[in-house]
Design a protein around this motif. Structure first.
Motif, PDB file in Angstrom:
ATOM      1  N   ARG A  17       0.831  -1.206   0.000  1.00  0.00           N
ATOM      2  CA  ARG A  17       0.000   0.000   0.000  1.00  0.00           C
ATOM      3  C   ARG A  17       0.864   1.253   0.000  1.00  0.00           C
ATOM      4  O   ARG A  17       0.532   2.245  -0.667  1.00  0.00           O
ATOM      5  N   ASP A  18       1.957   1.219   0.733  1.00  0.00           N
ATOM      6  CA  ASP A  18       2.852   2.375   0.772  1.00  0.00           C
ATOM      7  C   ASP A  18       3.505   2.613  -0.587  1.00  0.00           C
ATOM      8  O   ASP A  18       3.672   3.758  -1.020  1.00  0.00           O
ATOM      9  N   ILE A  19       3.877   1.540  -1.261  1.00  0.00           N
ATOM     10  CA  ILE A  19       4.442   1.667  -2.610  1.00  0.00           C
ATOM     11  C   ILE A  19       3.416   2.293  -3.547  1.00  0.00           C
ATOM     12  O   ILE A  19       3.737   3.184  -4.344  1.00  0.00           O
ATOM     13  N   ALA A  20       2.163   1.836  -3.447  1.00  0.00           N
ATOM     14  CA  ALA A  20       1.108   2.368  -4.311  1.00  0.00           C
ATOM     15  C   ALA A  20       0.870   3.851  -4.035  1.00  0.00           C
ATOM     16  O   ALA A  20       0.655   4.646  -4.976  1.00  0.00           O
ATOM     17  N   ALA A  21       0.902   4.258  -2.754  1.00  0.00           N
ATOM     18  CA  ALA A  21       0.695   5.668  -2.422  1.00  0.00           C
ATOM     19  C   ALA A  21       1.823   6.530  -2.974  1.00  0.00           C
ATOM     20  O   ALA A  21       1.592   7.623  -3.508  1.00  0.00           O
ATOM     21  N   LEU A  22       3.048   6.042  -2.859  1.00  0.00           N
ATOM     22  CA  LEU A  22       4.185   6.782  -3.398  1.00  0.00           C
ATOM     23  C   LEU A  22       4.110   6.839  -4.916  1.00  0.00           C
ATOM     24  O   LEU A  22       4.395   7.882  -5.533  1.00  0.00           O
ATOM     25  N   GLU A  23       3.714   5.737  -5.545  1.00  0.00           N
ATOM     26  CA  GLU A  23       3.550   5.729  -7.005  1.00  0.00           C
ATOM     27  C   GLU A  23       2.554   6.794  -7.446  1.00  0.00           C
ATOM     28  O   GLU A  23       2.795   7.519  -8.424  1.00  0.00           O
ATOM     29  N   ARG A  24       1.429   6.910  -6.744  1.00  0.00           N
ATOM     30  CA  ARG A  24       0.415   7.905  -7.119  1.00  0.00           C
ATOM     31  C   ARG A  24       0.979   9.315  -7.018  1.00  0.00           C
ATOM     32  O   ARG A  24       0.705  10.167  -7.881  1.00  0.00           O
ATOM     33  N   LYS A  25       1.769   9.571  -5.972  1.00  0.00           N
ATOM     34  CA  LYS A  25       2.330  10.913  -5.808  1.00  0.00           C
ATOM     35  C   LYS A  25       3.352  11.211  -6.895  1.00  0.00           C
ATOM     36  O   LYS A  25       3.375  12.322  -7.460  1.00  0.00           O
ATOM     37  N   VAL A  26       4.205  10.244  -7.207  1.00  0.00           N
ATOM     38  CA  VAL A  26       5.191  10.434  -8.275  1.00  0.00           C
ATOM     39  C   VAL A  26       4.490  10.651  -9.606  1.00  0.00           C
ATOM     40  O   VAL A  26       4.876  11.520 -10.401  1.00  0.00           O
ATOM     41  N   ASP A  27       3.442   9.895  -9.852  1.00  0.00           N
ATOM     42  CA  ASP A  27       2.707  10.018 -11.109  1.00  0.00           C
ATOM     43  C   ASP A  27       2.057  11.398 -11.225  1.00  0.00           C
ATOM     44  O   ASP A  27       2.072  12.016 -12.300  1.00  0.00           O
ATOM     45  N   ALA A  28       1.509  11.892 -10.122  1.00  0.00           N
ATOM     46  CA  ALA A  28       0.893  13.218 -10.153  1.00  0.00           C
ATOM     47  C   ALA A  28       1.931  14.295 -10.451  1.00  0.00           C
ATOM     48  O   ALA A  28       1.670  15.218 -11.243  1.00  0.00           O
ATOM     49  N   LEU A  29       3.116  14.177  -9.858  1.00  0.00           N
ATOM     50  CA  LEU A  29       4.164  15.159 -10.125  1.00  0.00           C
ATOM     51  C   LEU A  29       4.699  15.030 -11.547  1.00  0.00           C
ATOM     52  O   LEU A  29       5.093  16.028 -12.162  1.00  0.00           O
ATOM     53  N   ALA A  30       4.703  13.819 -12.080  1.00  0.00           N
ATOM     54  CA  ALA A  30       5.108  13.634 -13.475  1.00  0.00           C
ATOM     55  C   ALA A  30       4.139  14.349 -14.406  1.00  0.00           C
ATOM     56  O   ALA A  30       4.534  14.841 -15.474  1.00  0.00           O
ATOM     57  N   THR A  31       2.886  14.439 -14.015  1.00  0.00           N
ATOM     58  CA  THR A  31       1.876  15.129 -14.824  1.00  0.00           C
ATOM     59  C   THR A  31       2.016  16.640 -14.721  1.00  0.00           C
ATOM     60  O   THR A  31       1.988  17.356 -15.732  1.00  0.00           O
ATOM     61  N   THR A  32       2.173  17.140 -13.498  1.00  0.00           N
ATOM     62  CA  THR A  32       2.150  18.590 -13.296  1.00  0.00           C
ATOM     63  C   THR A  32       3.516  19.246 -13.460  1.00  0.00           C
ATOM     64  O   THR A  32       3.610  20.358 -13.986  1.00  0.00           O
ATOM     65  N   TRP A  33       4.575  18.570 -13.015  1.00  0.00           N
ATOM     66  CA  TRP A  33       5.902  19.183 -13.022  1.00  0.00           C
ATOM     67  C   TRP A  33       6.735  18.766 -14.229  1.00  0.00           C
ATOM     68  O   TRP A  33       7.661  19.468 -14.620  1.00  0.00           O
ATOM     69  N   LYS A  34       6.433  17.606 -14.787  1.00  0.00           N
ATOM     70  CA  LYS A  34       7.072  17.086 -15.999  1.00  0.00           C
ATOM     71  C   LYS A  34       8.592  16.973 -15.874  1.00  0.00           C
ATOM     72  O   LYS A  34       9.356  17.658 -16.560  1.00  0.00           O
ATOM     73  N   PRO A  35       9.068  16.099 -15.015  1.00  0.00           N
ATOM     74  CA  PRO A  35      10.523  15.907 -14.880  1.00  0.00           C
ATOM     75  C   PRO A  35      11.116  15.241 -16.105  1.00  0.00           C
ATOM     76  O   PRO A  35      10.435  14.489 -16.824  1.00  0.00           O
ATOM     77  N   ASP A  36      12.399  15.483 -16.328  1.00  0.00           N
ATOM     78  CA  ASP A  36      13.121  14.802 -17.399  1.00  0.00           C
ATOM     79  C   ASP A  36      13.628  13.439 -16.945  1.00  0.00           C
ATOM     80  O   ASP A  36      13.761  12.521 -17.760  1.00  0.00           O
ATOM     81  N   ILE A  37      13.925  13.314 -15.644  1.00  0.00           N
ATOM     82  CA  ILE A  37      14.527  12.096 -15.090  1.00  0.00           C
ATOM     83  C   ILE A  37      13.915  11.817 -13.729  1.00  0.00           C
ATOM     84  O   ILE A  37      13.699  12.743 -12.929  1.00  0.00           O
ATOM     85  N   LEU A  38      13.662  10.545 -13.448  1.00  0.00           N
ATOM     86  CA  LEU A  38      13.317  10.102 -12.107  1.00  0.00           C
ATOM     87  C   LEU A  38      14.574   9.509 -11.466  1.00  0.00           C
ATOM     88  O   LEU A  38      15.236   8.667 -12.066  1.00  0.00           O
ATOM     89  N   HIS A  39      14.887   9.956 -10.261  1.00  0.00           N
ATOM     90  CA  HIS A  39      16.066   9.489  -9.533  1.00  0.00           C
ATOM     91  C   HIS A  39      15.582   8.944  -8.202  1.00  0.00           C
ATOM     92  O   HIS A  39      15.293   9.696  -7.268  1.00  0.00           O
ATOM     93  N   ALA A  40      15.464   7.618  -8.119  1.00  0.00           N
ATOM     94  CA  ALA A  40      14.991   6.960  -6.903  1.00  0.00           C
ATOM     95  C   ALA A  40      16.170   6.562  -6.029  1.00  0.00           C
ATOM     96  O   ALA A  40      17.190   6.093  -6.523  1.00  0.00           O
ATOM     97  N   HIS A  41      16.015   6.748  -4.727  1.00  0.00           N
ATOM     98  CA  HIS A  41      17.051   6.404  -3.760  1.00  0.00           C
ATOM     99  C   HIS A  41      16.545   5.261  -2.884  1.00  0.00           C
ATOM    100  O   HIS A  41      15.398   5.271  -2.454  1.00  0.00           O
ATOM    101  N   SER A  42      17.411   4.286  -2.612  1.00  0.00           N
ATOM    102  CA  SER A  42      17.004   3.124  -1.838  1.00  0.00           C
ATOM    103  C   SER A  42      16.327   3.565  -0.524  1.00  0.00           C
ATOM    104  O   SER A  42      16.537   4.689  -0.064  1.00  0.00           O
TER     105      SER A  42
END
Length: 401
Positions: A75-100
């Motif tokens: 569930r936590d992964i899904a919540a984070l995915e939704r937030k990243v997806d929303a920012l990908a829509t509004t902010w339009k990053p060129d690169i996603l940089h995930a940290h362990s």
């Protein structure tokens, strides 16, 4: 270039993880890149869903699920995915940089694949090994092997991978990951924070009863794998050899109660001081009281594979460093040149190494200068950050590699 960092937690929480993140983001902003970050469920500091901390922009995915494991993690992964997806829509990053840990890579990876965005996955430690080091897991267990499989899968699916040291890189290559897919972005020091060693604060020394003492110190988090029980166990022999020796313990963590109890029961309890956690802007004052920083990490996969940050901060502060001879320390410390290495899991050897250092100060100045020069040359964040540039440029120009 717009980079969206996906994090486990961040400032205003304090940890080695958040200080490394701060250094990366600050250096990238200084290079003119547009940077934003989002944190997952393990960011538990109070605050709004969007905030600026130390000039850096953070979005929060929200608090964690109360369900049992592993439902909570999914569930936590899904919540984070939704937030990243929303920012990908509004902010339009060129690169996603995930940290362990791998949960961030799993959430970011789903968005990257769906939207065709390039993903750099940065590993600071393997989650399964960190759990063993923290006493929350068992090496070889079903959970351990499952997390290891997820980690390997996330690395295989990422477009590029960064690790903090050669130990992690070698482990991934042994798993079948192409060596040219992995970059090493080593831990470094922000010399703006740890650049000018302060003179000893005599008032603080008197308050702590350290006047005239030969001070051994540890500054950091009290986890079992740090071997602080061995440091306390070494104190009777050290005090027998060096009657002025004292131990200063700065920080806190899961082992604090057990370590305090061990110190109270020690025959040299009066030579051991605990001061608890201190504000980050006061840490330098405590470094200034310490003659030798000791890092007696136990030998295990975590400590053999991963390089710590604290010895570098000590070197930048002009302190002598003595550390156990495990793989992570050997990447940072050249025995007899930038520091002293002693056998791990051996309080007697630790006491002997510290006693020998205190008995002969003739080479202290040269060693401190050599260690400081190593940090300035090889582990300065303002220089380390350039390692990301060619990887980012390749990812941004080609989409996926």
């Amino acid at each position: 270039m717009r980079i969206l960092h996906i994090l486990d937690h961040s400032l205003p929480m304090h940890s080695g993880y958040t200080f490394r993140t701060r250094a990366i983001l600050k250096a990238q902003v200084a290079r003119g890149w547009d940077v934003m970050a989002v944190t997952g469920s393990r960011h538990v500091a109070a605050g709004p869903a969007e905030e600026v901390v130390d000039g850096l922009r953070f979005h929060r995915a929200g608090s964690g699920s109360r369900a049992p494991s592993p439902i909570a993690e999914w569930r936590d992964i899904a919540a984070l995915e939704r937030k990243v997806d929303a920012l990908a829509t509004t902010w339009k990053p060129d690169i996603l940089h995930a940290h362990s840990p791998v949960m961030t890579a799993m959430a970011a990876g789903r968005v990257a694949r769906r939207r065709g965005l390039p993903l750099l996955y940065e590993i600071r430690a393997f989650w399964e090994d960190a759990a063993v080091g923290n006493g929350a897991g068992t090496e070889g267990s079903l959970k351990y092997r499952a997390i290891r499989w997820l980690e390997t899968r996330a690395v295989a699916q990422a477009d590029a991978v960064a690790v903090i040291c050669e130990g992690l890189r070698s482990d991934l290559v042994a798993r079948g990951i192409a060596a040219d897919k992995i970059m090493v972005s080593p831990n470094g020091v922000d010399l703006g924070l740890f650049g000018s060693p302060p003179p000893p604060d005599r008032g603080l020394a008197a308050e702590l009863g350290l006047d005239g003492a030969e001070v051994i110190g540890f500054v950091g988090s009290f986890y079992d794998y740090e071997g602080l029980d061995d440091l306390i166990a070494a104190m009777p022999a050290l005090v027998a050899a060096r009657p002025a020796a004292m131990l200063l313990m700065v920080g806190g963590g899961p082992m604090e109660a057990a370590l305090r109890a061990q110190a109270t029961a020690s025959p040299v309890a009066d030579r051991i001081r605990f001061v608890g956690r201190v504000p980050h802007d006061r840490v330098e004052a405590y470094y200034g009281l310490i003659d030798i920083l000791a890092y007696p990490r136990k030998r295990m996969r975590l400590t053999d594979l991963v390089t710590p940050l604290k010895p570098l901060e000590a070197m930048a502060q002009g302190r002598l460093v003595a550390a156990s001879d495990v793989g992570g320390h050997r990447e940072l410390i050249e025995d007899g040149v930038t520091g002293t290495l002693f056998p791990p899991d051996d309080p007697a050897a630790l006491a002997a190494a510290l006693s020998a250092l205190l008995a002969d100060r003739s080479g202290w100045d040269a060693r401190r200068a050599t260690a400081r020069a190593f940090v300035e040359r090889d582990r300065n964040w303002s220089e380390n950050i350039s390692r990301y540039d060619p990887v980012y440029q390749r990812l941004a120009s080609r989409g996926r590699i």
